[in-house]
Design a protein around this motif. Sequence first.
Motif, PDB file in Angstrom:
ATOM      1  N   GLY A  90      54.995 -44.850 -84.065  1.00  0.00           N
ATOM      2  CA  GLY A  90      55.932 -44.266 -83.153  1.00  0.00           C
ATOM      3  C   GLY A  90      55.495 -43.689 -82.089  1.00  0.00           C
ATOM      4  N   PHE A 116      52.672 -49.987 -84.550  1.00  0.00           N
ATOM      5  CA  PHE A 116      54.241 -50.309 -84.542  1.00  0.00           C
ATOM      6  C   PHE A 116      54.937 -49.151 -85.586  1.00  0.00           C
ATOM      7  CE2 PHE A 116      57.359 -52.337 -87.141  1.00  0.00           C
ATOM      8  CZ  PHE A 116      58.187 -53.210 -85.993  1.00  0.00           C
ATOM      9  N   PHE A 167      58.169 -52.486 -74.200  1.00  0.00           N
ATOM     10  CA  PHE A 167      57.955 -53.873 -74.261  1.00  0.00           C
ATOM     11  C   PHE A 167      59.148 -54.605 -73.463  1.00  0.00           C
ATOM     12  CE2 PHE A 167      55.623 -52.002 -77.582  1.00  0.00           C
ATOM     13  CZ  PHE A 167      54.397 -52.728 -77.530  1.00  0.00           C
ATOM     14  N   LEU A 224      54.592 -46.170 -79.938  1.00  0.00           N
ATOM     15  CA  LEU A 224      55.017 -46.957 -78.833  1.00  0.00           C
ATOM     16  C   LEU A 224      56.468 -47.510 -79.460  1.00  0.00           C
ATOM     17  CD1 LEU A 224      52.108 -49.436 -78.027  1.00  0.00           C
ATOM     18  CD2 LEU A 224      53.091 -47.734 -76.622  1.00  0.00           C
ATOM     19  N   ASP A 225      57.402 -47.775 -78.478  1.00  0.00           N
ATOM     20  CA  ASP A 225      58.618 -48.124 -79.045  1.00  0.00           C
ATOM     21  C   ASP A 225      59.129 -49.181 -78.163  1.00  0.00           C
ATOM     22  OD1 ASP A 225      60.475 -47.282 -77.049  1.00  0.00           O
ATOM     23  OD2 ASP A 225      60.472 -45.280 -78.005  1.00  0.00           O
ATOM     24  N   LEU A 226      60.400 -49.740 -78.547  1.00  0.00           N
ATOM     25  CA  LEU A 226      60.794 -51.224 -78.014  1.00  0.00           C
ATOM     26  C   LEU A 226      60.855 -50.984 -76.448  1.00  0.00           C
ATOM     27  CD1 LEU A 226      63.981 -52.247 -80.324  1.00  0.00           C
ATOM     28  CD2 LEU A 226      62.079 -53.659 -79.589  1.00  0.00           C
ATOM     29  N   SER A 227      61.113 -49.709 -76.008  1.00  0.00           N
ATOM     30  CA  SER A 227      61.226 -49.624 -74.385  1.00  0.00           C
ATOM     31  C   SER A 227      60.190 -49.926 -73.931  1.00  0.00           C
ATOM     32  CB  SER A 227      61.815 -47.996 -73.996  1.00  0.00           C
ATOM     33  OG  SER A 227      62.838 -47.649 -75.073  1.00  0.00           O
TER      34      SER A 227
END
Lengths: 517, 181
Positions: free
Chosen positions: A106, A103, A113, A108-111
Amino acid sequence: MNLSEDQIGALLPAFMHVDHALKISAMGPAIARHLPHVRVGMLCAEAFTIVNFGIAQFFERKTGVEAIRIISLAGNVSLSGAAIFHENGCLLAVRFVLSEETFASGTLDLSDFGHSDPVVLSSMLIALQRAMLEESQATAIELAHERQRSADLLERTSRVAGYMAHDFNNLLSIIQLNTKRLSSRFGHDAKVEKLANIIHETASRGSDVTQSLMTLSQQQIDTLQPISVDDVITDNAAILRSLVGSTISLNINLQAAQRKSIVSYNGLLNGLINLLINAREAMPQGGRIDLSTSVSSGLIPSESGPQIPKPCDYIAIRVADNGHGMSDALLSRAFEPLFSSKPNGTGLGLASVRNFVGEMGGDVWLESATGQGTTVHLRLPVAGSSVAPFTGVVDTMSSTSLDAKGQQRILLVEDEPYALEALFEMLESEGHAVTACKSGEEALIAVGQETYDVLLSDIVMPGQNGTEVARQASAAQPSIKVILMSGYVPDSASLEPGWMFLHKPMDSAELLRVISA
Amino acid sequence: MYGMIHRAMRQMVFEQLGEEAWLALEHRLKIGPTELLTGMVYEDTLTFEIVAEAAARFNLTVDECLFEFGRYWIRYAEQGSLSSIMTFTGQDLASFIANLDRLHLAVGAAMPGTRLPSFTTLERNSGHLVVEYRSDRMGLENFVCGLFHGLMDRFDTHGDVAITSRGEKSVVFEIRYHDGQ
Ligand code: HEM
């Protein structure tokens, strides 16, 4: 309902679809983003390991939904979700596993999910709450500092107000004493007498001003004088009765009228009020409180310091209720400051009583048992009754301390020459034998040369201050009566039990009364 | 607005003008630490008063100050635990802006009573974005402009932000940007 690949990709950006040969036939944008080597047409096993069931048995179950966990062969991507079997193959409805590290890192990001992914929302909520908590903690510290700052400022202002009041009181004291002198010398002249009265009254008004200044600066304007405990109770019986309420009967039995104790009037009254409030609260259904006084003699252990208990006469005050009483556990903590058994209690009542009684040279204790009521015992030394401890200093003159006319040998210490002169003259004119000293040092020399009945000393003086002089004078002459005076309220801890304290500007009649008390 | 916003404003004044300047501002507005409680909602008028008072101290107009504050907010949100949220929201300007509503959705869940804005990407090409900002508050365009500039700084890009149209509750921004190198 038929959804396009793009639509499924918007919901589940890391989805994949495999055909019956376990070849990847479609995948979401997040797979393409994070695993660029994965291509449509590739065997699933070339890029992933399925953790929770073997590839060989993958299509054994042809319909239904199974939980599935997949890890990339390189080990850097972990996916979990559901395998949805259907006639053309299997939809791997999976999402990236989101840990605290991924989390914040960096990777992964919101896009990556889906919009309605609850795990994403909760991870963001946790981070937000953590941030808010950090800020709240910072705020709490700021508020505490702010409070401290205001308290410090108030403290400083109070102190300055106290100093000002002290100086002003000293001046008023000089004016008062000299006005008295004026009227006793030239009072036969009506005009002089009138002027003297005007000065006296104006000075009294000035004294009121300093009193309010001192109240503002939270200094008590209380004197320490011999007081009859019985009188205090009798004078305030109406207040005390109204305090306990109508469902409780307050029985007062006073047997100590003949004796006095050197205490602060307000301190004693506050103490009694605290005890009665405690008793009332122990009896919500009503009951009975006995308030009695008597005189006894015995040893009172000194609270202030390691001195041995002193034999003396004391006034015993007893406050007994027939309320719910206290368990041993409660009893052992009852005097602790801030400890309270009551839901809205401050826990300061008994603690302040103990503080007060200790400062006055007495003691206090409780007797109680659950269901048996509580009795508070208070003992205050009778003024002048303390027997000198056997320290080797022999008071040779004590039997001759008072002469027939009540004349006393007074050691007067005052650094203000005008006040010294006026006091000297007033005391002499009353027939006392007065030795006047301008400083503590001078007074201590006088103590070494002569015996005195009374030490009357200012407190705040350059060099040896009044309390120090009093301490040394009482050590050398244990029967000496100590009367301290000041325009400033001394820290009560610096006064020893039995010493009297008069607030400047003092009334001459009151001073004479205290001297011959 | 939430006390969190006031704290950020204070931090900006603190950093750029010093503690004394902030204390003077507090004194002037008769506020103190109790107006800076992160989790409390305050009247917008108070927030605007703080901005106006800060503007006077920075020697800026209110709009210029809002712009600077927008830019500063991005740096503020990069500190402490908020930084992970910023990182998670997006790795480049376009996707970050595309995900802003999802960020504020979480903010709304954590901070009840917020009136949060909405950002919709109308056009997205390389180096060019058209973004619609919707809000039931008026007068924050310069703040948003500053925020976009702050985001460009964050992603090490340079560019311009222009307003192309205004609706009743919406403003359309055009962002042209290129890499920092
Ligand atoms: C961790 C990051 C962020 C947090 C915690 C956050 C939180 C908030 C909060 C608490 C408010 C006040 C709402 C209210 O009190 O009614 C707000 C308003 C606002 N935020 Fe954010 N925000 C963040 C990032 C951003 C970013 C990056 C932008 C960039 C465009 C942004 C744009 C705005 C705007 C324009 C408003 C004004 C509200 C309005 O227009 O009505 N925020 N935000």
